[in-house]
Design an enzyme around this catalytic site. Sequence first.
Site, PDB file in Angstrom:
ATOM      1  N   GLY A 155       0.809  -1.212   0.000  1.00 49.16           N
ATOM      2  CA  GLY A 155       0.000   0.000   0.000  1.00 49.16           C
ATOM      3  C   GLY A 155       0.842   1.261   0.000  1.00 49.16           C
ATOM      4  N   LEU A 202       0.555   3.630  -2.106  1.00 45.93           N
ATOM      5  CA  LEU A 202       0.996   3.529  -3.489  1.00 45.93           C
ATOM      6  C   LEU A 202       1.542   4.849  -4.026  1.00 45.93           C
ATOM      7  CD1 LEU A 202      -1.845   1.335  -5.038  1.00 45.93           C
ATOM      8  CD2 LEU A 202       0.252   0.607  -3.893  1.00 45.93           C
ATOM      9  N   GLY A 250       5.867   4.623  -8.635  1.00 49.03           N
ATOM     10  CA  GLY A 250       6.617   3.397  -8.880  1.00 49.03           C
ATOM     11  C   GLY A 250       5.715   2.184  -8.901  1.00 49.03           C
ATOM     12  N   HIS A 251       4.805   2.111  -7.920  1.00 53.79           N
ATOM     13  CA  HIS A 251       3.823   1.021  -7.904  1.00 53.79           C
ATOM     14  C   HIS A 251       2.948   1.065  -9.159  1.00 53.79           C
ATOM     15  CE1 HIS A 251       4.282   1.388  -3.357  1.00 53.79           C
ATOM     16  NE2 HIS A 251       4.597   0.131  -3.599  1.00 53.79           N
ATOM     17  N   LYS A 267      14.209  -1.898  -7.202  1.00 54.74           N
ATOM     18  CA  LYS A 267      14.712  -1.179  -6.012  1.00 54.74           C
ATOM     19  C   LYS A 267      15.028  -2.177  -4.906  1.00 54.74           C
ATOM     20  CE  LYS A 267      12.153   1.173  -3.050  1.00 54.74           C
ATOM     21  NZ  LYS A 267      12.617   0.753  -1.695  1.00 54.74           N
ATOM     22  N   ASP A 268      14.158  -3.162  -4.730  1.00 50.74           N
ATOM     23  CA  ASP A 268      14.408  -4.239  -3.776  1.00 50.74           C
ATOM     24  C   ASP A 268      15.033  -5.408  -4.538  1.00 50.74           C
ATOM     25  OD1 ASP A 268      13.067  -3.180  -1.251  1.00 50.74           O
ATOM     26  OD2 ASP A 268      11.472  -2.959  -2.720  1.00 50.74           O
ATOM     27  N   SER A 322       9.731   5.449  -2.881  1.00 56.14           N
ATOM     28  CA  SER A 322       9.442   4.550  -1.771  1.00 56.14           C
ATOM     29  C   SER A 322       8.305   5.130  -0.955  1.00 56.14           C
ATOM     30  CB  SER A 322      10.677   4.401  -0.873  1.00 56.14           C
ATOM     31  OG  SER A 322      10.358   3.721   0.331  1.00 56.14           O
TER      32      SER A 322
END
Length: 282
Positions: free
Chosen positions: A31, A33, A36-37, A151-152, A187
């Site tokens: 969530g 958001l 990026g999402h 990113k992750d 982020s």
Amino acid sequence: MDIYSEKQQIATAIRTLKAEKATLGLVPTMGALHKGHLALVKKALEENDKVCVSIFVNPTQFDNPDDLAKYPRTLEQDLELLKSLSDSILIFAPTVEAVYEGRTLSEKFHFDGLEHEMEGKFRIGHFDGVGTIVKRLFDIIQPDKAYFGEKDFQQLQIIKKLVEIHKIPVNIVACPIYREPSGLAMSSRNTRLKPDYKKAAPFIYKTLKTAKKQFGTKSAVNVTQWVEKQFASHKLLKLEYFIIADETSLKTVTRKSSTKQYRAFIAVYADDIRLIDNIALN
């Protein structure tokens, strides 16, 4: 746009989709958001008939209770953003009880050592929590493709390993890091940055870009020492780690090889907000 909070509800909807031979993409999120999402969702919409976006702040991947408590929760705003994208989105926004059924515990996973590098050294049990929730989402949603941001990057590699080890029939799609105009990696935590720290945070990506240039002519050790020196003199940002690693094994590089792909990883504290980023080096 259909919204589900119970596993049985969404499982029934997905069975109907599968019967119709519709392809299904999954974008797992916690969530809060941001663009990026939404870039992940748009990519999923391009490649699938329907897309499921899960919104769930997963307690088992937080090693810090304060971080879990402070994690932004903006469900109504998230739903409005998704509604503006497409009618072909299913939302799965379960409660902790619905996911864990009274036992909020992680399963134990072995990811061929990937879990012990970088984030694994600083966030004990984190990847057991990630593996637990992602595996459960795959079981419930049964997507054809699942979309994760780079990113992750360590998480991305671990999820690929999860799929390989458990023979889960899903294609993992890696998507580029989405950045703010300043270069700061998008982020959900960025919304919590105080003004001075928000202004300072783009220094992270600026440093990564310079490290990439240096990596062409200098050793990994020399580049690492240079980065550590930059942050040692920074007034606001505190470096937790900077590591140059093999993209596949995630092992820290000691000597470069022309046959391997390398990536620089960084974790930085901006006050009490922990920010991570990475960059491909070759």
